[in-house]
Write a protein that holds these residues in place. Structure first.
Motif, short mmCIF file in Angstrom:
data_model
loop_
_atom_site.label_atom_id
_atom_site.label_comp_id
_atom_site.label_asym_id
_atom_site.label_seq_id
_atom_site.Cartn_x
_atom_site.Cartn_y
_atom_site.Cartn_z
N VAL A 185 -13.32 3.22 9.77
CA VAL A 185 -14.00 2.67 8.60
C VAL A 185 -13.95 3.65 7.44
N PHE A 186 -14.12 4.93 7.74
CA PHE A 186 -14.06 5.94 6.67
C PHE A 186 -12.68 5.96 6.02
N ALA A 215 -11.81 5.09 2.21
CA ALA A 215 -11.16 6.10 1.37
C ALA A 215 -9.92 5.53 0.69
N VAL A 216 -9.14 4.74 1.43
CA VAL A 216 -7.96 4.12 0.84
C VAL A 216 -8.37 3.13 -0.25
N VAL A 236 -7.33 3.51 -4.21
CA VAL A 236 -6.60 2.47 -4.92
C VAL A 236 -7.37 2.00 -6.14
N ASN A 237 -8.69 1.91 -6.04
CA ASN A 237 -9.49 1.53 -7.20
C ASN A 237 -9.34 2.54 -8.33
N LEU A 238 -9.39 3.82 -8.00
CA LEU A 238 -9.22 4.85 -9.03
C LEU A 238 -7.83 4.80 -9.64
N VAL A 298 -19.57 5.00 -3.00
CA VAL A 298 -19.04 3.96 -2.11
C VAL A 298 -18.67 4.55 -0.76
N LEU A 299 -18.01 5.71 -0.78
CA LEU A 299 -17.66 6.37 0.48
C LEU A 299 -18.90 6.71 1.30
N TRP A 300 -19.90 7.27 0.62
CA TRP A 300 -21.14 7.64 1.31
C TRP A 300 -21.84 6.41 1.90
#
Length: 322
Positions: free
Chosen positions: A292-293, A297-298, A302-304, A28-30
């Protein structure tokens, strides 16, 4: 199968699940970085105009110097790979307009936005839990009032609600400041503007699970043993209702950060939303990418965390929960 074999079987599955979630988070980050980079490359306009400022006609030597300084003299593929490598080293580049490191600019505004997001999410949960616990399976008028308030709250635009809160509590009652400020008092109105609509969504999602939990055998057994109704609601039924709300909270963080753009403007607060809006208007591409990054990342973090909390408080057996 022995107990030892069953336990050893569960541990690897949990580890594999955690690793798959971390891998998905990295993807998702990538993707967020890659798609933003591509969108900015195909956007109309020359980033050099943002570097030199409006109304400036630079010489060819100045243009060449700036292109070299910001790496714009390299092919797009090289710039993309260089940006990915920079992220791994904590380097998000230089702002076109201020010539400052983007990491400093973004992190300098992140505290205010994260504080607003955290306060809004906390208030939303408190309001949603109160509505569900106090009105579910009560007298029909009480439950109807709770449902109606949740629907109304969920349909309120946060920016409109922010203006109403300012008018009532800042301009009329003078209880809270209308703009700016870093203290807790200045945080109340913008947090409420974001929290009230979210609380409506959370309460609607949790209400049915809470009602179903009140009819489960464990609740009936507790009543037969003489356990009080409030203890059943808070101790036994609420953990079941929280689970679907947790899943919604992952989405809610992204929604809160997006909504903070308008709220920060209304309440004249600093934050990532204000920084991102200014960067878009000035075509400051490195600041846009860095903002945006950080938001991605936040959201991923939060999902994890939500997944971990879900596993920790899920009252069902691991096999059933999975």
């Amino acid at each position: 199968m022995t107990i030892e074999d069953e336990t050893s079987h569960k541990a690897p599955s949990r580890i594999e699940g955690a690793l798959s979630r971390v891998g998905a988070a990295l993807v998702v980050l990538w993707l967020s970085v890659t798609l933003t980079f591509i969108a900015l490359q195909v956007a109309p306009g020359d980033p050099l105009q943002a570097i030199f400022g409006p109304g400036v006609t630079p010489s060819p030597e100045a243009i060449a110097s700036m292109r070299k300084q910001f790496g714009l003299d390299h092919p797009v593929s090289i710039r993309y790979l260089a940006y990915l490598v920079g992220i791994l080293h904590g380097d998000l580049g230089l702002s076109y307009t201020t010539k400052q490191p983007v990491s400093q600019l973004v992190l300098g505004q992140a505290g205010s936005s994260l504080m607003l997001t955290g306060a809004s999410l906390t208030l939303a949960w408190l309001l949603a839990v109160a509505s569900v616990v106090l009105t579910t399976r009560r007298r029909w008028r009480t439950e109807a009032a709770g449902r109606s308030l949740e629907i109304i709250a969920a349909s309120l635009p946060d920016f409109w609600l922010g203006l109403i809160l300012i008018t009532i509590f800042a301009f009329t009652l003078h209880w809270f400041p209308s703009a700016g400020g870093d203290g807790l008092q200045a945080l109340v109105l913008p947090a409420l503007a974001l929290a009230i609509p979210l609380a409506g969504w959370l309460a609607q999602v949790m209400r049915q699970s809470f009602a179903d939990a009140l009819d489960q055998p464990f609740a009936l057994t507790a009543r037969a043993r003489g356990v009080g109704e409030w203890r059943i609601r808070l101790r036994h039924a609420l953990p079941h209702a929280v689970l679907p709300g947790l899943a919604l909270s992952s989405w809610a963080v992204g929604w809160l950060i997006g909504g903070s753009v308008a709220i920060e403007q209304i309440f004249a607060r600093k934050g990532i939303g204000t920084l991102l809006l200014a960067a878009v208007s000035k075509r400051d591409y490195p600041v846009i990418m860095g903002s945006v990054f950080l938001i991605a990342a936040v959201y991923v973090a939060v999902n994890l965390a939500t997944d971990a909390i879900h596993v920790a408080i899920d009252p069902r057996e691991p096999e059933t929960a999975s």
